[in-house]
Design a protein around this motif. Sequence first.
Motif, PDB file in Angstrom:
ATOM      1  N   HIS A   1       5.498  13.403  -2.134  1.00 63.83           N
ATOM      2  CA  HIS A   1       4.833  14.705  -2.125  1.00 63.83           C
ATOM      3  C   HIS A   1       4.101  14.939  -0.803  1.00 63.83           C
ATOM      4  O   HIS A   1       4.409  15.885  -0.081  1.00 63.83           O
ATOM      5  CB  HIS A   1       3.852  14.805  -3.312  1.00 63.83           C
ATOM      6  CG  HIS A   1       3.121  16.108  -3.357  1.00 63.83           C
ATOM      7  ND1 HIS A   1       1.758  16.197  -3.505  1.00 63.83           N
ATOM      8  CD2 HIS A   1       3.571  17.382  -3.248  1.00 63.83           C
ATOM      9  CE1 HIS A   1       1.401  17.473  -3.499  1.00 63.83           C
ATOM     10  NE2 HIS A   1       2.486  18.213  -3.350  1.00 63.83           N
ATOM     11  N   ALA A   2       3.136  14.043  -0.491  1.00 61.18           N
ATOM     12  CA  ALA A   2       2.366  14.247   0.743  1.00 61.18           C
ATOM     13  C   ALA A   2       1.998  12.941   1.416  1.00 61.18           C
ATOM     14  O   ALA A   2       1.167  12.934   2.325  1.00 61.18           O
ATOM     15  CB  ALA A   2       1.113  15.061   0.454  1.00 61.18           C
ATOM     16  N   GLY A   3       2.576  11.830   0.963  1.00 62.01           N
ATOM     17  CA  GLY A   3       2.421  10.590   1.714  1.00 62.01           C
ATOM     18  C   GLY A   3       1.315   9.651   1.277  1.00 62.01           C
ATOM     19  O   GLY A   3       1.040   8.677   1.978  1.00 62.01           O
ATOM     20  N   CYS A   4       0.662   9.894   0.127  1.00 57.18           N
ATOM     21  CA  CYS A   4      -0.326   8.924  -0.368  1.00 57.18           C
ATOM     22  C   CYS A   4       0.398   7.690  -0.909  1.00 57.18           C
ATOM     23  O   CYS A   4       1.592   7.736  -1.165  1.00 57.18           O
ATOM     24  CB  CYS A   4      -1.164   9.542  -1.491  1.00 57.18           C
ATOM     25  SG  CYS A   4      -2.214  10.888  -0.947  1.00 57.18           S
ATOM     26  N   PHE A   5      -0.363   6.610  -1.121  1.00 61.43           N
ATOM     27  CA  PHE A   5       0.238   5.422  -1.727  1.00 61.43           C
ATOM     28  C   PHE A   5       0.239   5.560  -3.243  1.00 61.43           C
ATOM     29  O   PHE A   5      -0.772   5.927  -3.847  1.00 61.43           O
ATOM     30  CB  PHE A   5      -0.507   4.156  -1.306  1.00 61.43           C
ATOM     31  CG  PHE A   5      -0.030   3.624   0.016  1.00 61.43           C
ATOM     32  CD1 PHE A   5       1.152   2.894   0.108  1.00 61.43           C
ATOM     33  CD2 PHE A   5      -0.749   3.866   1.176  1.00 61.43           C
ATOM     34  CE1 PHE A   5       1.607   2.419   1.327  1.00 61.43           C
ATOM     35  CE2 PHE A   5      -0.307   3.397   2.401  1.00 61.43           C
ATOM     36  CZ  PHE A   5       0.881   2.676   2.479  1.00 61.43           C
TER      37      PHE A   5
ATOM     38  N   SER B   1       5.645  17.545 -12.119  1.00 62.50           N
ATOM     39  CA  SER B   1       5.277  16.688 -10.998  1.00 62.50           C
ATOM     40  C   SER B   1       5.220  17.511  -9.719  1.00 62.50           C
ATOM     41  O   SER B   1       6.153  18.252  -9.415  1.00 62.50           O
ATOM     42  CB  SER B   1       6.333  15.591 -10.846  1.00 62.50           C
ATOM     43  OG  SER B   1       6.134  14.895  -9.650  1.00 62.50           O
ATOM     44  N   PRO B   2       4.124  17.399  -8.984  1.00 58.26           N
ATOM     45  CA  PRO B   2       4.082  18.102  -7.696  1.00 58.26           C
ATOM     46  C   PRO B   2       5.072  17.528  -6.688  1.00 58.26           C
ATOM     47  O   PRO B   2       5.433  18.192  -5.726  1.00 58.26           O
ATOM     48  CB  PRO B   2       2.641  17.922  -7.209  1.00 58.26           C
ATOM     49  CG  PRO B   2       2.002  16.953  -8.104  1.00 58.26           C
ATOM     50  CD  PRO B   2       2.875  16.696  -9.291  1.00 58.26           C
ATOM     51  N   SER B   3       5.487  16.290  -6.921  1.00 61.65           N
ATOM     52  CA  SER B   3       6.443  15.706  -5.969  1.00 61.65           C
ATOM     53  C   SER B   3       7.784  16.427  -6.073  1.00 61.65           C
ATOM     54  O   SER B   3       8.288  16.663  -7.173  1.00 61.65           O
ATOM     55  CB  SER B   3       6.633  14.212  -6.259  1.00 61.65           C
ATOM     56  OG  SER B   3       7.620  13.693  -5.398  1.00 61.65           O
TER      57      SER B   3
ATOM     58  N   ARG C   1       1.944   6.216 -10.663  1.00 60.14           N
ATOM     59  CA  ARG C   1       1.134   7.424 -10.611  1.00 60.14           C
ATOM     60  C   ARG C   1       0.528   7.542  -9.209  1.00 60.14           C
ATOM     61  O   ARG C   1       0.099   6.543  -8.640  1.00 60.14           O
ATOM     62  CB  ARG C   1       0.008   7.358 -11.653  1.00 60.14           C
ATOM     63  CG  ARG C   1      -0.368   8.715 -12.215  1.00 60.14           C
ATOM     64  CD  ARG C   1      -1.393   8.567 -13.338  1.00 60.14           C
ATOM     65  NE  ARG C   1      -0.872   7.971 -14.559  1.00 60.14           N
ATOM     66  CZ  ARG C   1      -0.164   8.637 -15.472  1.00 60.14           C
ATOM     67  NH1 ARG C   1       0.115   9.913 -15.288  1.00 60.14           N
ATOM     68  NH2 ARG C   1       0.265   8.041 -16.556  1.00 60.14           N
ATOM     69  N   CYS C   2       0.541   8.750  -8.682  1.00 58.92           N
ATOM     70  CA  CYS C   2      -0.063   8.960  -7.357  1.00 58.92           C
ATOM     71  C   CYS C   2      -1.478   9.500  -7.541  1.00 58.92           C
ATOM     72  O   CYS C   2      -1.673  10.499  -8.239  1.00 58.92           O
ATOM     73  CB  CYS C   2       0.776   9.939  -6.542  1.00 58.92           C
ATOM     74  SG  CYS C   2       0.052  10.236  -4.913  1.00 58.92           S
ATOM     75  N   PRO C   3      -2.473   8.865  -6.932  1.00 64.14           N
ATOM     76  CA  PRO C   3      -3.859   9.282  -7.130  1.00 64.14           C
ATOM     77  C   PRO C   3      -4.210  10.618  -6.467  1.00 64.14           C
ATOM     78  O   PRO C   3      -5.225  11.219  -6.802  1.00 64.14           O
ATOM     79  CB  PRO C   3      -4.665   8.136  -6.509  1.00 64.14           C
ATOM     80  CG  PRO C   3      -3.754   7.528  -5.504  1.00 64.14           C
ATOM     81  CD  PRO C   3      -2.366   7.724  -6.016  1.00 64.14           C
ATOM     82  N   CYS C   4      -3.399  11.083  -5.550  1.00 61.09           N
ATOM     83  CA  CYS C   4      -3.777  12.285  -4.787  1.00 61.09           C
ATOM     84  C   CYS C   4      -3.589  13.573  -5.589  1.00 61.09           C
ATOM     85  O   CYS C   4      -4.505  14.383  -5.694  1.00 61.09           O
ATOM     86  CB  CYS C   4      -2.999  12.340  -3.477  1.00 61.09           C
ATOM     87  SG  CYS C   4      -3.529  11.053  -2.333  1.00 61.09           S
ATOM     88  N   HIS C   5      -2.401  13.788  -6.149  1.00 65.16           N
ATOM     89  CA  HIS C   5      -2.157  15.050  -6.877  1.00 65.16           C
ATOM     90  C   HIS C   5      -1.449  14.803  -8.207  1.00 65.16           C
ATOM     91  O   HIS C   5      -0.804  15.683  -8.750  1.00 65.16           O
ATOM     92  CB  HIS C   5      -1.325  16.022  -6.034  1.00 65.16           C
ATOM     93  CG  HIS C   5      -1.817  16.158  -4.623  1.00 65.16           C
ATOM     94  ND1 HIS C   5      -1.274  15.492  -3.563  1.00 65.16           N
ATOM     95  CD2 HIS C   5      -2.845  16.882  -4.112  1.00 65.16           C
ATOM     96  CE1 HIS C   5      -1.914  15.793  -2.444  1.00 65.16           C
ATOM     97  NE2 HIS C   5      -2.880  16.627  -2.750  1.00 65.16           N
ATOM     98  N   ASN C   6      -1.511  13.541  -8.675  1.00 65.74           N
ATOM     99  CA  ASN C   6      -1.013  13.179 -10.017  1.00 65.74           C
ATOM    100  C   ASN C   6       0.497  13.274 -10.208  1.00 65.74           C
ATOM    101  O   ASN C   6       0.942  13.549 -11.324  1.00 65.74           O
ATOM    102  CB  ASN C   6      -1.717  14.009 -11.097  1.00 65.74           C
ATOM    103  CG  ASN C   6      -3.153  13.571 -11.266  1.00 65.74           C
ATOM    104  OD1 ASN C   6      -3.441  12.384 -11.136  1.00 65.74           O
ATOM    105  ND2 ASN C   6      -4.033  14.516 -11.521  1.00 65.74           N
ATOM    106  N   SER C   7       1.259  13.061  -9.190  1.00 67.14           N
ATOM    107  CA  SER C   7       2.704  12.904  -9.432  1.00 67.14           C
ATOM    108  C   SER C   7       2.903  11.614 -10.215  1.00 67.14           C
ATOM    109  O   SER C   7       2.217  10.615  -9.967  1.00 67.14           O
ATOM    110  CB  SER C   7       3.463  12.800  -8.115  1.00 67.14           C
ATOM    111  OG  SER C   7       3.521  14.045  -7.469  1.00 67.14           O
ATOM    112  N   SER C   8       3.854  11.644 -11.149  1.00 68.60           N
ATOM    113  CA  SER C   8       4.153  10.443 -11.938  1.00 68.60           C
ATOM    114  C   SER C   8       5.644  10.153 -11.867  1.00 68.60           C
ATOM    115  O   SER C   8       6.465  11.066 -11.765  1.00 68.60           O
ATOM    116  CB  SER C   8       3.764  10.654 -13.398  1.00 68.60           C
ATOM    117  OG  SER C   8       2.404  10.942 -13.476  1.00 68.60           O
TER     118      SER C   8
END
Length: 194
Positions: A124-128, A157-159, A139-146
């Motif tokens: 989505h935007a490059g977080c871990f 999923s925002p991703s 789960r991504c802590p930045c925008h909750n993609s799963s």
Amino acid sequence: MRSTPDKATDFEKTSKPAPGPEHRRSFVIKAIALACGAIATLSPFAAGVWTYLDPLRRQSKASTFIRVVSLGSIPDDGIPRLFPIVSDRLDAWTGFPSEPIGAVYLSREKGSPQVKALSAICPHAGCFVDISAPSDCFRCPCHNSSFTLSGAMIQPSPSPREMDALDCQIDESGQVLVKWENFYTGIATKVPRA
Ligand code: FES
């Protein structure tokens, strides 16, 4: 009627004698000397430019297989484990030996020598991306993609795409090598960054 010495025609006043062989030889020698001087001056300059650009040239050789861990260090329970990608890093003209440059989730099924590698960078935007307890999904802590443990998106999923799979191989000494690549984020297609 012939012209006298003190009454020369215009043509005789302005015309110059044709250059002789001696004059031509001297011209050629001067031209060769000039060319040699130019080569001697420009060669170090060209070598300097080549050296100056060399880091950029080496930096373009991206996407190499990097040794990550031994096969035996990856439990064969199907649950991905996080490993750092450590490599020498080149930042323009400065080299940084053995630094973490990324992270990868590696997993393998029971009794299987096959390893699956997923980049830990969120598309989505490059977080871990984390593994959420009790290890049932990413789960991504930045925008909750799963994502499922195999990397597929869990909607909504925002991703825009699933987790990025990476090529990997096992060498003859049982080490897992991962082809580390960064991909563009925020787009549906997996496109490697140059
Ligand atoms: Fe992962 Fe936005 S960066 S959800």
